[in-house]
Write an enzyme that holds these catalytic residues in place. Structure first.
Site, mmCIF file in Angstrom:
data_model
loop_
_atom_site.group_PDB
_atom_site.id
_atom_site.type_symbol
_atom_site.label_atom_id
_atom_site.label_comp_id
_atom_site.label_asym_id
_atom_site.label_seq_id
_atom_site.Cartn_x
_atom_site.Cartn_y
_atom_site.Cartn_z
ATOM 1 N N VAL A 49 -58.929 53.708 -16.643
ATOM 2 C CA VAL A 49 -58.625 52.257 -16.769
ATOM 3 C C VAL A 49 -59.735 51.424 -16.941
ATOM 4 C CG1 VAL A 49 -57.694 50.216 -15.611
ATOM 5 C CG2 VAL A 49 -56.494 52.567 -15.146
ATOM 6 N N ASP A 100 -70.178 53.139 -10.598
ATOM 7 C CA ASP A 100 -69.365 53.806 -9.973
ATOM 8 C C ASP A 100 -69.876 54.684 -9.062
ATOM 9 O OD1 ASP A 100 -66.477 55.429 -11.632
ATOM 10 O OD2 ASP A 100 -67.583 56.487 -10.169
ATOM 11 N N ARG A 110 -46.644 53.083 -6.456
ATOM 12 C CA ARG A 110 -47.986 52.144 -6.428
ATOM 13 C C ARG A 110 -48.209 52.132 -4.908
ATOM 14 N NH1 ARG A 110 -45.422 50.116 -10.718
ATOM 15 N NH2 ARG A 110 -46.143 50.214 -12.771
ATOM 16 N N VAL A 142 -51.882 46.679 -6.792
ATOM 17 C CA VAL A 142 -52.777 45.711 -7.204
ATOM 18 C C VAL A 142 -52.682 44.264 -6.209
ATOM 19 C CG1 VAL A 142 -51.533 44.651 -9.185
ATOM 20 C CG2 VAL A 142 -53.934 44.532 -8.881
ATOM 21 N N ASP A 172 -46.975 44.184 -17.227
ATOM 22 C CA ASP A 172 -45.514 44.475 -17.103
ATOM 23 C C ASP A 172 -44.856 43.182 -18.122
ATOM 24 O OD1 ASP A 172 -45.296 45.465 -13.708
ATOM 25 O OD2 ASP A 172 -47.096 44.462 -14.792
ATOM 26 N N ARG A 210 -45.157 44.339 -21.475
ATOM 27 C CA ARG A 210 -44.270 45.447 -22.061
ATOM 28 C C ARG A 210 -42.885 44.593 -22.025
ATOM 29 N NH1 ARG A 210 -46.099 49.413 -17.047
ATOM 30 N NH2 ARG A 210 -47.583 50.541 -18.325
ATOM 31 N N HIS A 225 -41.021 34.272 -24.710
ATOM 32 C CA HIS A 225 -41.689 33.737 -23.542
ATOM 33 C C HIS A 225 -40.746 33.806 -22.450
ATOM 34 C CE1 HIS A 225 -44.448 31.948 -26.157
ATOM 35 N NE2 HIS A 225 -43.274 31.286 -27.149
ATOM 36 N N HIS A 280 -46.454 44.019 -8.561
ATOM 37 C CA HIS A 280 -46.656 44.766 -9.920
ATOM 38 C C HIS A 280 -46.099 46.245 -9.337
ATOM 39 C CE1 HIS A 280 -48.266 47.253 -13.030
ATOM 40 N NE2 HIS A 280 -48.975 47.956 -12.025
ATOM 41 N N THR A 317 -51.546 55.938 -17.140
ATOM 42 C CA THR A 317 -51.649 54.783 -18.107
ATOM 43 C C THR A 317 -52.946 53.839 -18.016
ATOM 44 O OG1 THR A 317 -50.934 53.058 -16.695
ATOM 45 C CG2 THR A 317 -49.232 54.217 -17.327
HETATM 46 P P1 6V0 Z 1 -59.582 57.237 -12.353
HETATM 47 O O1 6V0 Z 1 -59.443 57.663 -14.082
HETATM 48 O O2 6V0 Z 1 -59.409 58.415 -11.428
HETATM 49 O O3 6V0 Z 1 -60.991 56.572 -11.990
HETATM 50 C C1 6V0 Z 1 -61.333 56.157 -10.996
HETATM 51 C C2 6V0 Z 1 -62.627 55.910 -11.267
HETATM 52 O O4 6V0 Z 1 -62.969 55.176 -9.634
HETATM 53 C C3 6V0 Z 1 -63.327 57.194 -10.937
HETATM 54 O O5 6V0 Z 1 -64.556 57.030 -11.896
HETATM 55 C C4 6V0 Z 1 -63.969 57.320 -9.600
HETATM 56 O O6 6V0 Z 1 -65.512 57.924 -9.740
HETATM 57 C C5 6V0 Z 1 -64.331 55.712 -9.216
HETATM 58 N N1 6V0 Z 1 -64.338 55.470 -7.891
HETATM 59 C C6 6V0 Z 1 -63.748 55.962 -6.857
HETATM 60 N N2 6V0 Z 1 -64.193 55.401 -5.533
HETATM 61 C C7 6V0 Z 1 -65.231 54.615 -5.887
HETATM 62 C C8 6V0 Z 1 -65.902 53.560 -5.079
HETATM 63 N N3 6V0 Z 1 -65.798 53.687 -3.758
HETATM 64 N N4 6V0 Z 1 -66.799 53.058 -5.728
HETATM 65 C C9 6V0 Z 1 -66.823 53.064 -6.946
HETATM 66 N N5 6V0 Z 1 -66.204 53.740 -7.805
HETATM 67 C C10 6V0 Z 1 -65.310 54.514 -7.354
HETATM 68 O O7 6V0 Z 1 -58.255 56.427 -12.210
HETATM 69 P P2 6V0 Z 1 -57.602 55.223 -13.358
HETATM 70 O O8 6V0 Z 1 -58.844 54.681 -13.962
HETATM 71 O O9 6V0 Z 1 -56.635 56.018 -14.077
HETATM 72 O O10 6V0 Z 1 -56.897 54.293 -12.401
HETATM 73 C C11 6V0 Z 1 -57.781 53.226 -11.630
HETATM 74 C C12 6V0 Z 1 -56.876 52.447 -10.631
HETATM 75 O O11 6V0 Z 1 -56.119 51.483 -11.758
HETATM 76 C C13 6V0 Z 1 -55.767 53.117 -10.003
HETATM 77 O O12 6V0 Z 1 -55.638 52.598 -8.743
HETATM 78 C C14 6V0 Z 1 -54.520 52.913 -10.648
HETATM 79 O O13 6V0 Z 1 -53.262 52.865 -9.832
HETATM 80 C C15 6V0 Z 1 -54.695 51.503 -11.098
HETATM 81 N N6 6V0 Z 1 -54.052 50.775 -12.553
HETATM 82 C C16 6V0 Z 1 -53.647 49.863 -12.377
HETATM 83 C C17 6V0 Z 1 -52.693 49.335 -13.353
HETATM 84 C C18 6V0 Z 1 -52.316 47.606 -13.335
HETATM 85 O O14 6V0 Z 1 -51.388 47.363 -14.110
HETATM 86 N N7 6V0 Z 1 -53.039 47.036 -12.541
HETATM 87 C C19 6V0 Z 1 -52.329 49.885 -14.323
HETATM 88 C C20 6V0 Z 1 -52.776 51.416 -14.571
HETATM 89 C C21 6V0 Z 1 -53.708 51.883 -13.500
#
Ligand code: 6V0
Length: 317
Positions: A19, A40, A94, A128, A154, A157, A174, A181, A234
Site C-alpha cells: 500500500v 520502515d 479488517r 482504519v 469504498d 468503488r 455523487h 471502512h 489490494t
Molecule cells: P505490507 O505489504 O505487509 O506492508 C506493511 C509494511 O509495514 C512492511 O513494509 C513492514 O515492514 C512495515 N511495518 C510493520 N511494522 C512496522 C513498524 N512498527 N514500523 C514501521 N513499519 C512497519 O502490507 P500492505 O501494504 O498490503 O498493507 C498495509 C496496511 O494497509 C494493512 O493494515 C492493510 O490492511 C491496510 N489497507 C488499508 C486500506 C484502506 O482502504 N485503508 C486498503 C488496503 C490495505
C-alpha cells in the site's frame, strides 16, 4: 502549518509495503513536493524502495528528493502517511487486525510525537477507523489534524460501479459510502445524485428496481475480499485514494471526501473516528458535512459506530 514548511514541502511515508509504495509511486506524478521520506521497521526495504523510485524520477512529471529516513525527519514534514502493519489474509475481516496494528500504530505515533511532528497525519492501516483513533491518542495532535482514509476507497468503488451500470461518467456520480471502512458501511441513497439530479428520481423515471442499488452496494462492499482472494492484497486503489487526500491537504483544496474524521455529534455520536463527508484542506479535516439521514440510515450509522466503539472497548481497553 508553519510558513517555512510550506516553502519546502516534505511528506513522510511510514510502512513501505504494497500500500505504502503504491501511494509513494503515485506521488511521483504530484507536482510541488520537494521531498518524500520513506520509513520502515525494515530499513533495508525502505532504502531499496527509495533507490528504485529515484530511478523513475528521471522520467517522472516532477522532481523530488526521495530517501530512506528516520522519525527524526518528521519534525520537517507537512504530512505523514501511515501504512505500516499487517494486512488482511483471505477470509479475514479488517477488525481482526485490531490488536497487532494498534500496537504498531501506537509505536509509530509515539515516535512522531517524540520527534516533534506537527503536521497532518493520515492513517491507512486497518481497521482504519480504529487506527485513526489510536493515532490521535498517541500522537498528541489536534483531532482535526488526524485523518483516516475512511471510505474514500469504498466510495471510489461505488462511483465506478454506479457509473458503469447506469452509463454515466463516474465523476458525475455523487454518492458516498458512509460509516466503518468495513462490513458495517452503508450508502445513503436519498443523498445520492447523478450530476445534480436525485439518483432515486432517476431510477424511478427509468423503472430501474431499487434492488439494483442493493446489488451494487454488496458488490462494492465485498470487492476487497474478492481482490484479496484473487491476488492476496489490494493496493493500487488505496494508493491513489491516499494521494487524493494528501493532495487535498497540501494544496488546501477544501474538497469534500468521506475520510474517517472525529465525530462531534454531527451524526449523533461523539468520541471516535468514522467515515463521513468531511472538508479536507491544509488545516486537516476541518468540518463534517451533516447529511439528512432517513431513520433506517441513521440506524445503520449508529450500528456502524457502535461496532467500532465496542471493538475498541473490547480489544484496546
Ligand atoms: P505490507 O505489504 O505487509 O506492508 C506493511 C509494511 O509495514 C512492511 O513494509 C513492514 O515492514 C512495515 N511495518 C510493520 N511494522 C512496522 C513498524 N512498527 N514500523 C514501521 N513499519 C512497519 O502490507 P500492505 O501494504 O498490503 O498493507 C498495509 C496496511 O494497509 C494493512 O493494515 C492493510 O490492511 C491496510 N489497507 C488499508 C486500506 C484502506 O482502504 N485503508 C486498503 C488496503 C490495505
Amino acid at each position: 502549518m508553519a510558513e517555512e514548511k510550506i516553502e519546502k514541502r516534505r511528506i513522510m511515508l511510514v510502512g513501505t509495503g504494497l500500500v505504502g509504495m503504491s501511494f509513494a509511486y503515485s506521488m511521483l506524478h504530484e507536482k510541488g513536493i520537494d521531498e518524500m521520506v520513506l520509513v520502515d521497521v525494515n530499513h533495508d526495504k525502505a532504502m531499496g524502495e527509495a533507490m528504485d523510485l529515484q530511478d523513475g524520477m528521471v522520467y517522472a512529471e516532477t522532481k523530488m528528493k526521495v530517501y530512506a529516513g528516520s522519525y527524526e525527519d518528521a519534525q520537517y514534514c507537512n504530512v505523514v502517511v501511515i501504512t505500516a502493519g499487517a494486512a488482511q489474509k483471505p477470509g479475514q475481516s479488517r477488525l481482526e487486525l485490531v490488536k497487532i496494528n494498534a500496537s504498531i500504530t501506537k509505536g509509530v505515533c509515539e515516535q512522531l510525537k517524540k520527534n516533534g511532528f506537527n503536521g497532518i497525519l493520515i492513517v491507512a492501516n486497518n481497521p482504519v477507523d480504529i487506527m485513526t483513533y489510536v493515532a490521535w491518542k498517541a500522537s498528541g495532535l489536534p483531532k482535526e489534524h488526524v485523518i483516516g482514509s475512511g471510505t474514500v476507497l469504498d466510495t471510489a468503488r461505488l462511483r465506478l460501479e454506479l457509473g458503469n451500470r447506469l452509463g454515466f461518467a463516474e465523476s458525475n456520480m455523487h454518492a458516498y459510502i458512509l460509516g466503518e471502512h468495513g462490513d458495517s458501511s452503508f450508502v445513503s441513497w436519498t443523498n445520492s445524485y447523478i450530476g445534480c439530479k436525485s439518483l432515486l428520481e432517476y431510477l424511478d423515471e427509468k423503472h430501474i428496481s431499487l434492488m439494483e442499488l442493493q446489488n451494487i452496494y454488496v458488490d462494492v462492499r465485498d470487492k476487497a475480499y474478492k481482490i484479496i482472494d484473487l491476488k492476496k492484497a489490494t493496493y493500487y486503489g488505496i494508493g491513489l485514494a491516499l494521494k487524493r487526500i494528501v493532495s487535498a491537504v497540501l494544496n488546501n483544496e477544501r474538497c469534500i471526501l468521506p475520510v474517517s474524521s472525529y465525530q462531534n455529534g454531527e451524526y449523533g455520536k461523539t468520541g471516535y473516528f468514522i467515515g463521513t463527508p468531511t472538508v479536507v484542506g491544509s488545516d486537516g479535516a476541518s468540518q463534517i458535512m451533516r447529511l439528512p439521514l432517513t431513520e433506517n440510515d441513521q440506524d445503520r450509522f449508529n450500528k456502524s459506530f457502535d461496532t467500532l466503539e465496542a471493538t475498541i472497548r473490547d480489544n484496546l481497553g
